[in-house]
Design an enzyme around this catalytic site. Structure first.
Site, mmCIF file in Angstrom:
data_model
loop_
_atom_site.group_PDB
_atom_site.id
_atom_site.type_symbol
_atom_site.label_atom_id
_atom_site.label_comp_id
_atom_site.label_asym_id
_atom_site.label_seq_id
_atom_site.Cartn_x
_atom_site.Cartn_y
_atom_site.Cartn_z
ATOM 1 N N LYS A 85 -4.187 -13.989 28.981
ATOM 2 C CA LYS A 85 -4.391 -13.515 27.611
ATOM 3 C C LYS A 85 -5.492 -14.339 26.922
ATOM 4 O O LYS A 85 -6.380 -13.785 26.262
ATOM 5 C CB LYS A 85 -3.074 -13.679 26.850
ATOM 6 C CG LYS A 85 -2.909 -12.746 25.694
ATOM 7 C CD LYS A 85 -1.479 -12.823 25.229
ATOM 8 C CE LYS A 85 -1.247 -12.011 24.007
ATOM 9 N NZ LYS A 85 0.066 -12.259 23.440
ATOM 10 N N ASP A 117 -1.892 -20.006 23.385
ATOM 11 C CA ASP A 117 -0.893 -19.190 24.076
ATOM 12 C C ASP A 117 -0.684 -19.789 25.462
ATOM 13 O O ASP A 117 -1.609 -20.367 26.040
ATOM 14 C CB ASP A 117 -1.365 -17.736 24.198
ATOM 15 C CG ASP A 117 -0.197 -16.775 24.274
ATOM 16 O OD1 ASP A 117 0.042 -16.041 23.307
ATOM 17 O OD2 ASP A 117 0.506 -16.779 25.320
ATOM 18 N N CYS A 138 9.677 -4.063 14.567
ATOM 19 C CA CYS A 138 10.272 -4.869 13.486
ATOM 20 C C CYS A 138 11.564 -4.285 12.920
ATOM 21 O O CYS A 138 12.621 -4.917 12.992
ATOM 22 C CB CYS A 138 9.260 -5.046 12.373
ATOM 23 S SG CYS A 138 7.722 -5.737 12.973
ATOM 24 N N ASN A 166 12.633 -6.018 5.096
ATOM 25 C CA ASN A 166 12.555 -5.018 6.163
ATOM 26 C C ASN A 166 13.786 -4.116 6.173
ATOM 27 O O ASN A 166 13.681 -2.906 6.364
ATOM 28 C CB ASN A 166 12.383 -5.704 7.523
ATOM 29 C CG ASN A 166 10.920 -5.927 7.857
ATOM 30 O OD1 ASN A 166 10.045 -5.638 7.047
ATOM 31 N ND2 ASN A 166 10.642 -6.437 9.042
ATOM 32 N N GLU A 224 1.669 -3.075 11.287
ATOM 33 C CA GLU A 224 0.763 -2.726 12.369
ATOM 34 C C GLU A 224 -0.109 -1.571 11.886
ATOM 35 O O GLU A 224 0.352 -0.689 11.169
ATOM 36 C CB GLU A 224 1.544 -2.298 13.614
ATOM 37 C CG GLU A 224 2.244 -3.464 14.272
ATOM 38 C CD GLU A 224 2.917 -3.086 15.583
ATOM 39 O OE1 GLU A 224 2.550 -2.074 16.187
ATOM 40 O OE2 GLU A 224 3.820 -3.836 15.988
ATOM 41 N N LYS A 246 3.918 4.906 15.146
ATOM 42 C CA LYS A 246 3.219 5.259 13.904
ATOM 43 C C LYS A 246 1.733 5.319 14.224
ATOM 44 O O LYS A 246 1.326 4.871 15.305
ATOM 45 C CB LYS A 246 3.518 4.248 12.805
ATOM 46 C CG LYS A 246 3.041 2.839 13.126
ATOM 47 C CD LYS A 246 3.422 1.904 12.040
ATOM 48 C CE LYS A 246 2.205 1.399 11.315
ATOM 49 N NZ LYS A 246 2.474 0.435 10.301
HETATM 50 C C1 UGA Z 1 7.072 -3.325 9.074
HETATM 51 C C2 UGA Z 1 6.959 -3.658 7.578
HETATM 52 O O1 UGA Z 1 6.456 -2.528 6.870
HETATM 53 C C3 UGA Z 1 6.031 -4.850 7.368
HETATM 54 O O2 UGA Z 1 6.010 -5.213 5.996
HETATM 55 C C4 UGA Z 1 6.554 -6.034 8.188
HETATM 56 O O3 UGA Z 1 5.711 -7.165 8.076
HETATM 57 C C5 UGA Z 1 6.626 -5.634 9.634
HETATM 58 O O4 UGA Z 1 7.507 -4.490 9.765
HETATM 59 C C6 UGA Z 1 7.158 -6.808 10.410
HETATM 60 O O5 UGA Z 1 8.306 -7.209 10.203
HETATM 61 O O6 UGA Z 1 6.387 -7.440 11.153
HETATM 62 P P1 UGA Z 1 5.571 -1.974 10.855
HETATM 63 O O7 UGA Z 1 6.780 -2.008 11.735
HETATM 64 O O8 UGA Z 1 4.259 -2.353 11.424
HETATM 65 O O9 UGA Z 1 5.800 -2.897 9.545
HETATM 66 O O10 UGA Z 1 5.379 -0.467 10.359
HETATM 67 P P2 UGA Z 1 5.811 0.407 9.077
HETATM 68 O O11 UGA Z 1 4.601 0.993 8.499
HETATM 69 O O12 UGA Z 1 6.695 -0.334 8.174
HETATM 70 O O13 UGA Z 1 6.647 1.589 9.783
HETATM 71 C C7 UGA Z 1 7.868 1.339 10.457
HETATM 72 C C8 UGA Z 1 8.506 2.643 10.872
HETATM 73 O O14 UGA Z 1 8.992 3.363 9.747
HETATM 74 C C9 UGA Z 1 7.570 3.613 11.597
HETATM 75 O O15 UGA Z 1 8.258 4.212 12.671
HETATM 76 C C10 UGA Z 1 7.229 4.651 10.540
HETATM 77 O O16 UGA Z 1 6.886 5.894 11.072
HETATM 78 C C11 UGA Z 1 8.527 4.696 9.772
HETATM 79 N N1 UGA Z 1 8.360 5.165 8.379
HETATM 80 C C12 UGA Z 1 7.677 4.415 7.479
HETATM 81 C C13 UGA Z 1 8.934 6.374 8.003
HETATM 82 O O17 UGA Z 1 9.572 7.076 8.822
HETATM 83 N N2 UGA Z 1 8.801 6.777 6.702
HETATM 84 C C14 UGA Z 1 8.127 6.037 5.782
HETATM 85 O O18 UGA Z 1 8.070 6.472 4.609
HETATM 86 C C15 UGA Z 1 7.552 4.843 6.174
#
Ligand code: UGA
Length: 454
Positions: free
Chosen positions: A35, A30, A267, A215, A159, A328
Site C-alpha cells: 500500500k 501503514d 460506518c 451516526n 465517503e 452510495k
Molecule cells: C457516514 C456519515 O454520514 C459521516 O458523517 C461519518 O463520518 C461516516 O459515516 C463515518 O462514520 O465514517 P458514509 O457512510 O460515508 O458517512 O455515507 P453517508 O452519506 O452517510 O450514507 C450512508 C448510507 O445511508 C448510504 O447507504 C446512503 O445511501 C444511505 N442514505 C443516506 C439514505 O438511504 N438516505 C439518506 O437520506 C442518506
C-alpha cells in the site's frame, strides 16, 4: 506543525492529506508495504473524488510522505493520529458487533516506544467509549517516561465527499481534559477556526459518544423515513413530499430523509451495532438503535421481493439489469451495500443479472458471482425483463428513456433511489416502481403486447 498519521485507510489518508493542505508537514504510516509503495507512486487504493490530485499536490510540495517506519512517522511529530481500522470483532468466527481494537492498541504501543518529546496522541478511528483512556494507560505502561496527552477527535467525513467534509465541517470535536493538548489541537485546526467552524472541547468519553450518537441518529432518521415510505405506498401518499415538508421544520432538517433500499457502507451498519452492544454491556440498552439495526437489515432483504413483485411474481429465467452496486454514489465501496443482498436473492429466485457501476464493479465482483458486468449503462438495458436502479450515480439520472424502453424486453423500471420523475415515467410508458411513491403502471397495454408476441 509536524503530524504523524498511523493507518492509511479512508480516514487516515484523507485527514493526512488535508492537514498537509493546511500547510502541516505530514507523514502517513501503514504496515502494509504494498500500500505504501502504491501511495508513493501516487496510486490511491480507494476511489474518492479529488483525493488523487490532492495527494499528488502535497507530495510534490514536500508536505506529505508515506512510510512503514514508525520512527520516521513520529520523528519530531507534535501530534500523531491513530486512524487504523476497527473492524467488527469476531467471536468464534462470527461477528459479535463489538469493535475490534487490537490495531488501535498495537498502534498505541508502537507510538509509546518512539515518543521523544511532548506529543499529542489523537484517536481518529471510530472507537468505543473509554478507548482514549485505555490508549493513555497503554502508552503510560509501555513508556512511563513519555511526555504526552491523549485526545479523541472523531471524524465526520462522508465517503464520496470526504475532502469537502474535512475542509468544511459543521464542527470539530476534541475530547481532552489537558489544556496543553487543547492548545495544540486548536492550533492544528486554526485554518478551520478562521472560517468560524465551531470547535467543541469535551471530555474524551463525551467525544467518543458524540461520534456514535451522530451516526446512530442519522441511521435512525433514514430508517424512520424508510418506514414512512412503506406507509406512503399503502396510503397513496408521496414520501418525497412528506420528507420535503418535514424537512422545512428547522427542528427536523431536510438532510438524511431520502427513502431508499436501506443504509449501507462501512460506518452506519458497524457503528449502530457497536452502540447497541455497548448499551447492552453497560446496562443502558439503546432499544431504538437496536430496532434500527434490525429494520434496516430486513429492508435490504425485502428489496429483492419488491423487484420480483414488480416483474409479476416469478423471475425464473428472466434477465434483470442492475444500475449501481456501490452503497452510495462517488465511491467504489460495497461494504454492506444493499446490492450485495439483492443480487444473490434475485439469482436465487432464478434470474440472471447484468450490472454496471461506474467505479465499484471490481469490488462487487469479489462478493457476488455469476453476474455479467458491463462498462456501458445502456448495455445493462439490452433485452432485460426489468431494470433496477440501486445507486443514485449522476450518470443514471438522465438516461435516454426512449432508448432504454426500446432496448428492454419489458419496460419495467424499479427505482430504489427515487431519481426519476413520476410524470416522466407515465409519459414514457414504463411500469415504474419506486420507493414510497405511487406506482406508475400505465403500460398494461404494452405488457400484454409483449406477452402476445411471446
Ligand atoms: C457516514 C456519515 O454520514 C459521516 O458523517 C461519518 O463520518 C461516516 O459515516 C463515518 O462514520 O465514517 P458514509 O457512510 O460515508 O458517512 O455515507 P453517508 O452519506 O452517510 O450514507 C450512508 C448510507 O445511508 C448510504 O447507504 C446512503 O445511501 C444511505 N442514505 C443516506 C439514505 O438511504 N438516505 C439518506 O437520506 C442518506
Amino acid at each position: 506543525m509536524r503530524i504523524g498519521v498511523v493507518g492509511t485507510g479512508y480516514v487516515g489518508l484523507v485527514s493526512g492529506t488535508c492537514f498537509a493542505e493546511f500547510g502541516d508537514d505530514v507523514t502517513c504510516l501503514d504496515t502494509d508495504i504494498t500500500k505504501i509503495e502504491r501511495l508513493r507512486k501516487g496510486d490511491i487504493p480507494i476511489y474518492e473524488p479529488g483525493l488523487e490530485d490532492l495527494v499528488a499536490k502535497q507530495v510534490k510540495a514536500g508536505r506529505l510522505s508515506f512510510t512503514t517506519d514508525i520512527k520516521e512517522a513520529l520523528d519530531g511529530a507534535d501530534a500523531v493520529f491513530i486512524a487504523v481500522g476497527t473492524p467488527p470483532k469476531k467471536d468464534g468466527g462470527a461477528e459479535d458487533g463489538h469493535a475490534d481494537l487490537k490495531y488501535v492498541y498495537q498502534a498505541a504501543r508502537d507510538i509509546a516506544q518512539n515518543i521523544k518529546k511532548y506529543t499529542v496522541i489523537v484517536t481518529k478511528s471510530t472507537v468505543p467509549v473509554g478507548t482514549a483512556r485505555e490508549v493513555e494507560k497503554i502508552i503510560r505502561e509501555t513508556n512511563p517516561d513519555a511526555e504526552f496527552d491523549v485526545c479523541s477527535n472523531p471524524e465526520f467525513l462522508r465517503e464520496g465527499a470526504a475532502i469537502n467534509d474535512f475542509m468544511h465541517p459543521d464542527r470539530v470535536v476534541v475530547g481532552t481534559e489537558s489544556p496543553r493538548a487543547q492548545k495544540l489541537m486548536k492550533r492544528l485546526y486554526r485554518p478551520l477556526y478562521i472560517n468560524q467552524t465551531p470547535i467543541v472541547f469535551v471530555a474524551p468519553e463525551t467525544s467518543e459518544l458524540i461520534k456514535y450518537a451522530s451516526n446512530a441518529f442519522l441511521a435512525t432518521k433514514i430508517t424512520f423515513i424508510n418506514e414512512i415510505a412503506d406507509l406512503c405506498e399503502k396510503t397513496g401518499a408521496n414520501v418525497q413530499d412528506v420528507a420535503r415538508a418535514m424537512g422545512m421544520d428547522g427542528r427536523i432538517g431536510s438532510k438524511f430523509l431520502h427513502a431508499g433500499p436501506g443504509y449501507g457502507g462501512s460506518c452506519f451498519p458497524k457503528d449502530t451495532l457497536a452502540l447497541a452492544q455497548t448499551g447492552q454491556k453497560l446496562g443502558a440498552p439503546q432499544t431504538i438503535v437496536e430496532q434500527v439495526v434490525q429494520v434496516n437489515a430486513q429492508r435490504q432483504k425485502e428489496m429483492a421481493q419488491r423487484i420480483i413483485d414488480a416483474c409479476g411474481g416469478d423471475i425464473t429465467g428472466q434477465t434483470i439489469g442492475i444500475l449501481g452496486v456501490a452503497f452510495k454514489p462517488n465511491t467504489d465501496d460495497v461494504r454492506d451495500a444493499p446490492s450485495l443482498v439483492v443480487i444473490p436473492a434475485l439469482q436465487e429466485a432464478g434470474a440472471h443479472i447484468i450490472a454496471h457501476d461506474p467505479e465499484a464493479m471490481e469490488e462487487a465482483a469479489k462478493h457476488v458471482s455469476n453476474v455479467t458486468w458491463t462498462d456501458d449503462p445502456y448495455a445493462v438495458t439490452l433485452d432485460v425483463d426489468c431494470l433496477v436502479i440501486m445507486t443514485e450515480w449522476n450518470e443514471f439520472r438522465a438516461l435516454q428513456l426512449d432508448r432504454i424502453k426500446k432496448s428492454m424486453k419489458t419496460p419495467i423500471l424499479v427505482d430504489l433511489r427515487n431519481i426519476y420523475n413520476l410524470e416522466e415515467m407515465k409519459d414514457h410508458g414504463f411500469r415504474y416502481v419506486s420507493i414510497g411513491r405511487p406506482l406508475i403502471d400505465n403500460l398494461k397495454a404494452s405488457l400484454s403486447s409483449v406477452e402476445s408476441v411471446a
